[in-house]
Each structure stands twice: as structure tokens, then as C-alpha cells.
Design a protein around this motif. Structure first.
Motif, PDB file in Angstrom:
ATOM      1  N   UNK B  61       0.847  -1.197   0.000  1.00 14.89           N
ATOM      2  CA  UNK B  61       0.000   0.000   0.000  1.00 14.89           C
ATOM      3  C   UNK B  61       0.875   1.237   0.000  1.00 14.89           C
ATOM      4  N   UNK B  62       0.296   2.327  -0.392  1.00 11.08           N
ATOM      5  CA  UNK B  62       1.041   3.588  -0.430  1.00 11.08           C
ATOM      6  C   UNK B  62       1.507   3.953   0.978  1.00 11.08           C
ATOM      7  N   UNK B  63       0.632   3.728   1.917  1.00 12.89           N
ATOM      8  CA  UNK B  63       0.956   4.064   3.308  1.00 12.89           C
ATOM      9  C   UNK B  63       2.185   3.278   3.789  1.00 12.89           C
ATOM     10  N   UNK B  64       2.177   1.979   3.476  1.00 14.92           N
ATOM     11  CA  UNK B  64       3.304   1.135   3.894  1.00 14.92           C
ATOM     12  C   UNK B  64       4.585   1.571   3.193  1.00 14.92           C
ATOM     13  N   UNK B  65       4.464   1.864   1.914  1.00  8.40           N
ATOM     14  CA  UNK B  65       5.658   2.301   1.182  1.00  8.40           C
ATOM     15  C   UNK B  65       6.204   3.610   1.739  1.00  8.40           C
ATOM     16  N   UNK B  66       5.302   4.479   2.122  1.00 11.76           N
ATOM     17  CA  UNK B  66       5.751   5.762   2.702  1.00 11.76           C
ATOM     18  C   UNK B  66       6.442   5.552   4.047  1.00 11.76           C
ATOM     19  N   UNK B  67       5.841   4.669   4.864  1.00 12.10           N
ATOM     20  CA  UNK B  67       6.481   4.373   6.155  1.00 12.10           C
ATOM     21  C   UNK B  67       7.853   3.769   5.936  1.00 12.10           C
ATOM     22  N   UNK B  68       7.932   2.811   5.010  1.00 16.22           N
ATOM     23  CA  UNK B  68       9.214   2.143   4.741  1.00 16.22           C
ATOM     24  C   UNK B  68      10.258   3.152   4.280  1.00 16.22           C
ATOM     25  N   UNK B  69       9.830   4.137   3.519  1.00 15.91           N
ATOM     26  CA  UNK B  69      10.778   5.131   3.010  1.00 15.91           C
ATOM     27  C   UNK B  69      11.342   5.999   4.137  1.00 15.91           C
ATOM     28  N   UNK B  70      10.594   6.087   5.228  1.00 14.79           N
ATOM     29  CA  UNK B  70      11.045   6.913   6.367  1.00 14.79           C
ATOM     30  C   UNK B  70      12.072   6.198   7.247  1.00 14.79           C
ATOM     31  N   UNK B  71      12.160   4.883   7.081  1.00 14.07           N
ATOM     32  CA  UNK B  71      13.017   4.116   8.001  1.00 14.07           C
ATOM     33  C   UNK B  71      14.486   4.494   7.835  1.00 14.07           C
ATOM     34  N   UNK B  72      15.205   4.529   8.948  1.00 15.18           N
ATOM     35  CA  UNK B  72      16.649   4.754   8.956  1.00 15.18           C
ATOM     36  C   UNK B  72      17.261   3.703   9.878  1.00 15.18           C
ATOM     37  N   UNK B  73      18.555   3.577   9.818  1.00 18.86           N
ATOM     38  CA  UNK B  73      19.277   2.631  10.662  1.00 18.86           C
ATOM     39  C   UNK B  73      18.843   2.778  12.127  1.00 18.86           C
ATOM     40  N   UNK B  74      18.582   1.647  12.779  1.00 15.31           N
ATOM     41  CA  UNK B  74      18.329   1.590  14.223  1.00 15.31           C
ATOM     42  C   UNK B  74      17.000   2.194  14.654  1.00 15.31           C
ATOM     43  N   UNK B  75      16.125   2.517  13.691  1.00 14.48           N
ATOM     44  CA  UNK B  75      14.759   2.811  14.104  1.00 14.48           C
ATOM     45  C   UNK B  75      14.220   1.553  14.789  1.00 14.48           C
ATOM     46  N   UNK B  76      13.405   1.737  15.817  1.00 19.20           N
ATOM     47  CA  UNK B  76      12.763   0.612  16.484  1.00 19.20           C
ATOM     48  C   UNK B  76      11.362   0.473  15.904  1.00 19.20           C
ATOM     49  N   UNK B  77      11.043  -0.687  15.344  1.00 17.22           N
ATOM     50  CA  UNK B  77       9.773  -0.828  14.629  1.00 17.22           C
ATOM     51  C   UNK B  77       9.034  -2.115  14.981  1.00 17.22           C
TER      52      UNK B  77
END
Lengths: 599, 599
Positions: B61-77
Motif C-alpha cells: 500500500x502507499x501508506x506502507x511504502x511511505x512508512x518504509x521510506x522513512x526508516x533509517x538505521x536503528x529505528x525501532x519498529x
């Protein structure tokens, strides 16, 4: 080998049975009792494992008889001899080794003992300082031996649970930074850095949270903690807690782990089956029903809300209290054999209530056939049934009531009465009654310093429904806090923690700690929260108190090998003590003695 | 429940296998790596248990893709998704979960992470202070995670051994009396008693001996200890030892227990079978053969006594040293591939020897066909075979020798050469070489203070054959002391203890502590010895150092969660630190700052 030789034991003083009859053995231990029956000499020899009767027969060598004659209480000796069955008439069924005795062939005195300052084989010496000065003797008593063993077994069972469930035991530092909560920190001067200090931890709180940020996931530690508290009550400068913390959890996960752990531990150590789940009582309900937040559930007196009933009475105090938004609460003290609810006794109950703010304690005696008498009964004429039904009261019971405009004071006054009755009416059942107290207020107002402060500590998560009203109405905020209560003692306290920098800073500000101070004192935690902290929470049961309750003692000193006395000193090693001035110089310190008052 | 809700894991990042394919799962963890391949997004999600590959497919989904694009090293998810088999070509055999991946349905960001000060998925950051300042990140590295686990497993295995063998774990106090050995005591000011101090224990020594007097029989504790040592080398202000003590034992009992324990522990933790008994080497033999009292037995260079051989040479220094009662010792450095014994290299070896008192390092190169060359070879003309046979030397080997009038300096100089060769010639075999060093001298002479002092500590028993000559010849007295050595490190030190008041006082006096001072400082131990003390002894292995060796590290900081740095500070919490003057006032102290030097 070139040591001083001695005859080393081949078995302990608790190990011999009938099956050993005829065997040659060596025992090492202490002379527990020593009786001469003419030519026969009986020695009860004791070690950690038990007691064995040693006999010096009348046919013993002169040398052996002379040695035996020299023995005194608590001499440490080695006995070489042969196990034999006792004559039937001499079998002691109360003693594990009571079917046998050891006929001594030789006795070596390993060390002598001065006359004892108190007896070791009887009741505990009542003088606490004497016990603590001679703790090495006090620890030889059956009671202290049992309690040290119980403590060992308890901590062992705890560790075994956490080993099994994949927690890491990780040691956190004990030379740490002093924090703003640091008024009760012990300080440790630094020799390298003039004027600088370490602090001893009041708990590993910040470090265990850091370990969660580190991804350690499931942590525990049996941790020594320190609090420089005023020497009152049953407190120790150092104490031990089971510290645990988990990541990616909610409150119920922590509660379930603790329930599972205590179930396993109590089976192992106390041979006691606990309920699989412990009762959960909200802070509000606990205050309302038991008058405090650590209810003793071993007896079932409950406090009732009497506002409705109070307005049925003609008692002006009750009527106006309710009319003004206040509270009337009461309980029913059961008629127990041998207790008379004398005027004097009721006065003593009232005194207990007054400590918590009650202006008085209203009372009514319940008689036969639904009659009431005494106290405020005259205001309930015609309403007898109402009050008797409320409490399901019986002939001889005593109704006790408090009216107060302040809810908390009304609750705690009744709570004091409840607690006193529980003890004095002998209502307390044996056993272990655990419960959880949940939904605590997050803040309480410090009247002296005129600001809000954390009811538990500043790292606990507010419940989410209060996130928007934290600052506007701190008093209403409930936290994700939980206490574990056992038999009327708070034995553990925990919470889901904050893991968000901004929320943490907001809590600090509400507690009157500005951002600059927060950064200076807690900077490392706030920094850690900027690098992907996980949701986390934990709890920390107090080991000393738990073992005290399990041992049915009332002081934690009974379950600590070398406690300080009530004046926070150790009569044994005489600490604290003065040190060489050169030591202070090395620490860049000067002692400032209070000026002596002039005569 | 009223917490902030998040999707809680149903399994850890180390737990998925092929069998889970098709299952819906929730994972919680940290973004370890994050790769974009066009529309496909791969996330390596890490927790304590492992790493799982999460995929955001191009049909997300667009929402998931947007969230994934925000991820950076060591984010806790938190990731909710479905497990699926990887295509054969994508299976990663180096990864426990390498056969599967999780197709993400949704991703929640539990917390964000600032840009990292150093990488977490690579080699350890070389800057120690940076590692310690961000220890919460450093502890996320694979190395630190493994070592914290190893430490946990090691201490767990130790405890399990002592649980099984009926030892009691008993906690001794950490706020104790400062003793005359107290120069390195940390002091803790008392708030109640102006000018008085507690000390933090350098070890539980006196208290564990008291526990033996108390009849506790078999005691152990994993104990935190403190020493305010100068910040040099690999030392920590606080450290942890396994402290144990037993009653009614001789040296061999303690040695056997330790051998049994380490055998069990090494099987469990290192999957390594140790010898059932460890080699026993006297102090004298260890010095003679290895040049120190903590020999590294992982390589087999031995030091030879060359006095006989030396007098066969024409080397005046050797001849006169022997004639004057001195010592000539030597070893043979094997010809190892890739090492050339250059003049420069031999000079470096000589420098190492000189630190321990050698005036020089004599050398001879061994050539083909029993020839010698260089160095002092000219003094051995005609005696080549003698020296070659002594060492069974081969072509290319290097003989190194020291002559010294002082036995100890001769030994330790050669020992320094031996140690250096072991490391630099790559002679050290993998594995764990334990040995016992026994029969230590009880006293050593303190030249600075011009009196004898205890080589280990003052509570150790002299061997019985020296009891009559303690005072007349302290230097000759051997004690019932034993050190455990592992791979060239002293990892434990122990002894049979004195349990006789008069003998204890005699030892104090030899160590320049008069009876009055002894009574003031150790009165409680002397008092305890008047009440039937048992013969007893013990040992105390250092946990930090043991784990360091097991982890094949060279600094104990690598196996401590939150160590101090080499300057004895914590860069993370910035301790030690200044405290409020009001806190000092409460402690009746004033800080004295050294005067600043004038310009």
C-alpha cells in the motif's frame, strides 16, 4: 600438604542413620550440649546439617576422658568414633539422627570458646545490639541458620526461573552519578578528581532502562541498592532487590511473568501453591475497601461506603459531612472470643484513626435480636436493620465509622482501624495473600515544596487517555504503575516506562525539573531515547522484605546476615568509624564537626 | 489496559524457520540494514535473538511504502506480515532465518534514531570514550551482545554448580569498616555521624571468615568489590569476584572443588573439556621455569638453569656470577617461519629483560650442523654441543641468557623475554591452560617501609613446618596459599586461613601492626576467633578477567556492561561529578581544592 593436620570429617552431623551402625566415622562440629552422667559423657555435636550424639563411654582411655572433661559449650572439635544404635529407650524421634550415636575413640579440640554472651540453643537473645555485636554467634542459632538457608533457597529459585526463561543477568555499576532525587544518595568521594563524587545507586533504574535501549530485551539482576534514609523503622542503609526489565511488553506481560515466577518459587521454597493469577485491585478500590494501597487480605474486614446510610441517621456530623461532599465510611469488627470491646479499647482504635486525620471514631455495639447500643446508636433509632444488614452484623459485633470531608483521610483513618483489628482480634489466617494494586495516580502534590512530584518515580508512563491533560490536570493522571502486595506489605513496585524524549521532558517539567537540569542530571537517558528506544517496563521486588514475610518475621534484620542496627551502625565491626586524616586529605576533604553547644 | 498500544511481537527475529511459511507474525526490533532495490525494499530486522529479513513488496500500500521510506538505521519498529520461503537463489545459509522472509503488511515506527555516531553492524569503534559515551549503542553490537551473554552463561553455570553442591549464597555487607589495608578503600561519609565513614569492601574476606565462624560451612557469593587504585592498565574501580569459603577443609579440598567447578562450567559454556586435575607448580618452580608466578602454558618455551653450563664457558661475566653465588638462566627461541632474529629484535628482547633488572641479554644463534654464531658464541667454542643439547636446539634457533646475582631478578628477566617471544613468535596455541601455583612465600619485604608484609593477605596460614621460625626468618616461610592461573593470567587467589587468635596476632606483628591497632581495626575477627572458629579456607576467582579470557579479549572493559574508562570516569553518565554544596554540608564535609599554581 603442610598444613596443621586435623581429623577431617567423613560425614556431617546430620548424615548418620541406622544403616551406618558399625561404621567408623569422623565428625567435625561444635559442642551444642554437654552432659555428664557419672562416668558417661554425652556430647551433642552440631554443624550446619544437624546434631549427632557423641558418647564418651566409661571404658574410654584416660586421655579421652581428660579431653572430654575440658569441653565447654561451642568448642569446635573433631570426633573419631564408631556409629552404634541407641538402646530403644534412648531413641530420640525428634532428632534426625536420633536412632544412633557415635562412641568416641578420640576427640581433638580444634578451637576453644570463651563463655558465651548469650545462649545459642534457646530463644533468640532479646538485646539486639548484643546479637549484632556477636553476630558470628547469633548466626549459629537455629533460627538464623534456617533464615539464611531460606534466603538462599528463595534467591536460588528466583534465579532458576529467570535462567529458564531466557533473561540475562547483567551487572550494572554501583559507582554512578548522583541524581536530583539524590537527597538520599550515599556519596563516594573521588580521589582523582577533587570535589567530585560518585553516588551509590538507590536502584539500577536508569541503567536497566539503558539496557533495554541496548537491545538486551530481558534483563534481571539481584541488585544491592543504597538509601541514606533516616534511621527509623525497619530500614537498612543497603538492601537487595530483584530488578527486572523487559522490552516490547505491556503491563500484563510483567504481571504474568511475576505471577508465574512466584508460583514456581513458592512451590519450591515454601511448598505452597499460590493462585495462578493474583487479584488485581485498583488503587481507588483498595483505598476505599481496605483503607490503604497495601491491603492485608488475610482477613476479610472490608470498609463500607456509608454515605447513603449516614443521611438516614439523625447524626448531624454525618448529615453535614455528606451534604458538604464529604465521606462517611465504616466497618464491622466481628465479635471474637475473648475480646471485649471496652471503652478503653475503642479509644485505642480512635487514636489509631486520628493519626491519619480522623477527628473521631463513631461506634455502635450490636446486640441480640437486631438491637444497637452505645456510641452513636441513638442516632440510628428505627434504622437498626439498615445498618445491621449493611454489615451482616451479629450479636457482639462493633460498628466503627469515620466521617471526613477528605476522601483519602477518611479511607486511611478507617484503614488504620482495620489493620489494628486484624492483628488484635487474631483474624489473620496463615498463608500468603498476594494482590496487585494498579491504576495509581502518577503524581502527588508536595505541599512543602509547592509542586507536583512523581508518586513512584519520574520514568513511569502515564496512561494514554491522560496524555493530553498531563499539564492541565496532573492530579487526575493515572500511570501504568503496579505494586505487588503480600500480606499487607508492598513487596514490589513497577511500571511501564516512558521511552519518548519529549514526554519524559514534560514529566520532568511537571515535577519542577527544567530542561537544563534534566539534561545535566539525566542527559544520558534522554540521549539514549534519541536512538531507537523500545517500549519497555519492569518491576523490582524487595528480597529482604519478601524473605522476612516468608520467614514470618517482622524485621528485615532477621533475614540479613550482617545488618546495621536501628542507629544505622554495625556493632560488630564498629562502622562507621573515624579514618586517618591522611585518607581524607587524599580525598580532598575536610570533616566539619558541628559546634558543641556551650554549657 | 490503557497504555500506548503497539503491535506486540508474536515471535522473535531469531525464531522463524521454513516451517513457519504462511503464518502471520508480528516482529519487534531494530532496523539493522535497509536496502532499496527499485520498488522492493529489504529490511534486516534485528533483536537479541537474531535477524529476519522483512520485505516491502512493490504491491505494498502507499501508506506502507511511505512508512518504509522513512526508516533509517536503528529505528525501532513493529512489523506485521506473513512468513514466506525465499526463492532458492536468495536463501542465505549464513543466517539462522535465511530460508525465510516476512512480507510486511504494515510497519509501525515505535521510535526513531538519530544518525549514529558509529556503525553497529561492523567492527568495534576504535575510540573507547566514544564507545563508552554511547554505550547503549555499543551494547547493540554483535560482539558486546555475545560477551554479555557469555558472562551471563558463565556466572549462571558457576551458580548452578554451587547450588548443586550445597553451598549457601550469602550476601555480605558493602558498607563496612575501613581497615589498615585501607589506603585503597573507597570511603562513604556518614550523614548521621559527623567525621565518620563507611568503606566499600575490597573483598568480603573478613565477613566470609566470620560466616565460617558462624557455622555456615560452605559459602559462596558473586560479590562486587571495590579498589580505589590508580587508573593505569586494565583496572576498574569496581569488579566482581566469585567469593567462596569452606570449613573443615585442607588445601586439596578447595583445589578439587575448583577443578570440578571449572570442568563443569567449561563444558557447559565453552563446550571444552578441561583436564580433571590442573597441573600444580610450586612458586619456586614456576619462577625458575617460566620466569613468573602466572605462567602461560599455551606455549612450551622453558627457562633452563645454566649455572653448570656457564662455568664451562670462557665468559667472565657468567663465571664470576656463578662464583659469587649468582644465577645464569637461558631459553631457546625456536626458529619460526617468517621471524628473523635481527639485531634490532634482540635489542627489543633485551629491553624487556632490563625492565625486570637484567643488566643485559646474552645471545647465541644456532646454525646448521651444530654451529653457533654471534653474540657470546665465541665464549662457547668447543662447548657447542653442550649448549645445543641442553636446549635440543635446531638450526635457526636463538639462545637467550641472563646472568644475575639475584635469583628473582634473573628469573623475571628471562620471564619477560619468554612472554614476549610467546606472543611475537605466534607460539600460543588456542585453548585454556589452567594451572595451580602453590607454596608461595607468606611474606615479602617492603623496602620502602622497611618491614615485612603479607605477600597475599594477612589471614593466610603459614605452613606448619615454619610455625616456629615465623619471627626469626619470615622470608623463608611458605604459606598455604594457592593461585589459579589461566593462559598467563592470575584468575584466582586463595588460602587456608588462620583461625587462631595468637597466631593471627603474631602475623599482624610481623607485618608491623601492633596489638592495639590490630584490635582496633580487626577486633571483630579476633573476637570471633575466641568463640570456637573452625579450620577454614577459600578462594576468589575474578569474574571479569575469566570472562575476558574466555571471550579472547585483552581488556576487561569488553566484558563489563558499563565500565569506567582508563581515566576512571564514565563518559556516559559523566560520573564522578560535582554535587550540591548542601549535600556536602549534610555530610559534614568540605571539599579542599588543590591550590592553582601561579603563572
Amino acid at each position: 600438604m603442610a598444613e596443621e593436620a586435623f581429623s577431617q570429617r567423613t560425614i556431617t552431623c546430620g548424615g548418620l542413620t541406622k544403616a551406618d551402625a558399625g561404621k567408623k566415622v569422623v565428625l567435625n562440629g561444635w559442642v551444642h550440649r554437654d552432659r555428664n552422667h557419672g562416668a558417661l559423657h554425652f556430647i551433642n555435636l552440631r554443624d550446619r546439617y544437624g546434631i549427632t550424639q557423641v558418647v564418651v563411654d566409661d571404658d574410654a582411655s584416660k586421655e579421652l576422658q581428660e579431653t572430654a572433661a575440658k569441653l565447654r559449650m561451642e568448642f569446635c572439635i573433631a570426633v573419631v568414633g564408631v556409629v552404634r544404635l541407641r538402646p530403644d529407650s534412648m531413641v530420640n524421634p525428634d532428632m534426625a539422627t536420633g536412632e544412633v550415636e557415635v562412641k568416641a575413640d578420640s576427640i581433638e579440640i580444634l578451637s576453644k570458646c570463651l563463655p558465651l554472651p548469650f545462649m545459642i540453643d534457646g530463644e533468640a537473645e532479646p538485646n539486639e545490639d548484643l546479637r549484632l555485636k556477636y553476630r558470628f554467634l547469633d548466626l549459629r542459632t537455629e533460627g538464623m541458620q534456617k533464615r539464611m538457608k531460606l534466603r538462599h533457597e528463595f534467591v536460588k529459585a528466583i534465579r532458576q526461573y529467570f535462567y529458564k526463561t531466557d533473561f540475562y543477568e547483567i551487572e550494572t555499576p554501583t559507582l554512578i552519578k548522583s541524581t536530583p532525587e539524590g537527597a538520599r544518595d550515599f556519596l563516594v568521594p573521588s580521589r582523582f578528581y577533587p570535589g567530585k563524587f560518585f553516588a551509590l545507586p538507590q536502584s539500577p533504574q536508569l541503567y536497566k532502562q539503558i539496557l533495554m535501549v541496548s537491545g538486551m530485551d530481558k534483563y534481571f539482576q539481584i541488585a544491592r541498592c543504597y538509601r541514606d534514609e533516616d534511621a527509623r523503622g525497619d530500614r537498612q542503609l543497603e538492601f537487595t532487590q530483584l530488578d527486572m526489565e523487559m522490552s516490547f511488553v505491556t503491563r500484563d506481560d510483567i504481571l504474568a511473568i511475576m505471577e508465574e515466577m512466584f508460583n514456581e518459587v513458592f512451590i519450591k521454597v515454601m511448598d505452597t501453591k499460590l493462585p495462578e493469577q493474583f487479584r488485581r485491585i485498583t488503587y481507588h478500590d483498595s483505598m476505599n475497601t481496605y483503607g490503604n494501597d497495601k491491603p492485608d487480605l488475610r482477613f476479610n474486614i472490608e470498609i463500607h461506603d456509608l454515605n447513603k446510610l449516614a443521611v438516614e441517621s439523625t447524626f448531624a456530623l454525618f448529615n453535614t459531612t455528606v451534604a458538604n461532599g464529604g465521606f462517611v465510611k465504616g466497618l464491622c469488627a466481628p465479635n471474637t472470643e475473648g475480646v471485649s470491646f471496652s471503652r478503653k479499647y475503642i479509644d485505642a482504635l480512635q487514636d489509631a484513626a486520628k493519626i491519619y486525620g480522623a477527628q473521631g471514631l463513631a461506634w455502635i455495639k450490636v446486640g441480640a435480636n437486631n438491637t444497637l447500643s452505645g456510641g452513636v446508636s441513638k442516632f440510628f433509632v428505627g434504622k437498626e436493620e439498615l445498618i445491621i444488614n449493611e454489615f451482616n452484623a451479629k450479636d457482639g459485633d462493633l460498628i466503627l465509622m469515620v466521617a471526613h470531608e477528605n476522601w483519602k483521610k477518611c479511607c486511611t483513618s478507617m484503614g488504620a482501624v482495620r489493620t489494628k483489628l486484624g492483628k488484635e482480634l487474631d483474624l489473620i489466617k496463615k498463608g500468603f495473600e498476594f494482590c496487585w494494586i494498579i491504576d495509581f495516580p502518577l503524581f502527588e502534590f508536595n505541599e512543602d515544596e509547592n509542586h507536583w512530584e512523581a508518586a513512584h518515580h519520574m520514568f513511569s508512563m502515564p496512561q494514554s487517555q491522560y496524555l493530553d491533560t498531563l499539564e492541565s490536570d496532573p492530579g487526575a493522571v493515572k500511570g501504568d504503575l503496579y505494586d505487588l502486595v503480600l500480606n499487607g506489605y508492598e513487596v514490589a513496585s513497577g511500571s511501564i516506562r516512558i521511552h519518548d524524549v519529549e514526554l519524559q521532558k514534560k514529566i520532568f517539567r511537571i515535577c519542577n525539573i527544567d530542561d537544563a537540569t534534566a539534561q545535566e542530571k539525566f542527559g544520558f537517558l534522554l540521549d539514549a531515547f534519541k536512538f531507537g528506544p523500545p517500549p519497555h517496563g519492569g518491576i523490582a521486588p524487595g528480597i529482604d522484605r519478601m524473605v522476612m514475610i516468608m520467614a514470618e518475621e517482622t524485621s528485615i534484620k532477621e533475614v540479613i546476615a550482617f545488618p546495621k542496627n536501628t542507629a544505622a551502625c554495625s556493632p560488630m565491626d564498629d562502622s562507621p568509624s573515624f579514618v586517618d586524616s591522611i585518607q581524607l586529605e587524599e580525598l580532598h576533604l575536610k570533616a566539619i564537626f558541628p559546634e558543641k553547644k556551650k554549657d
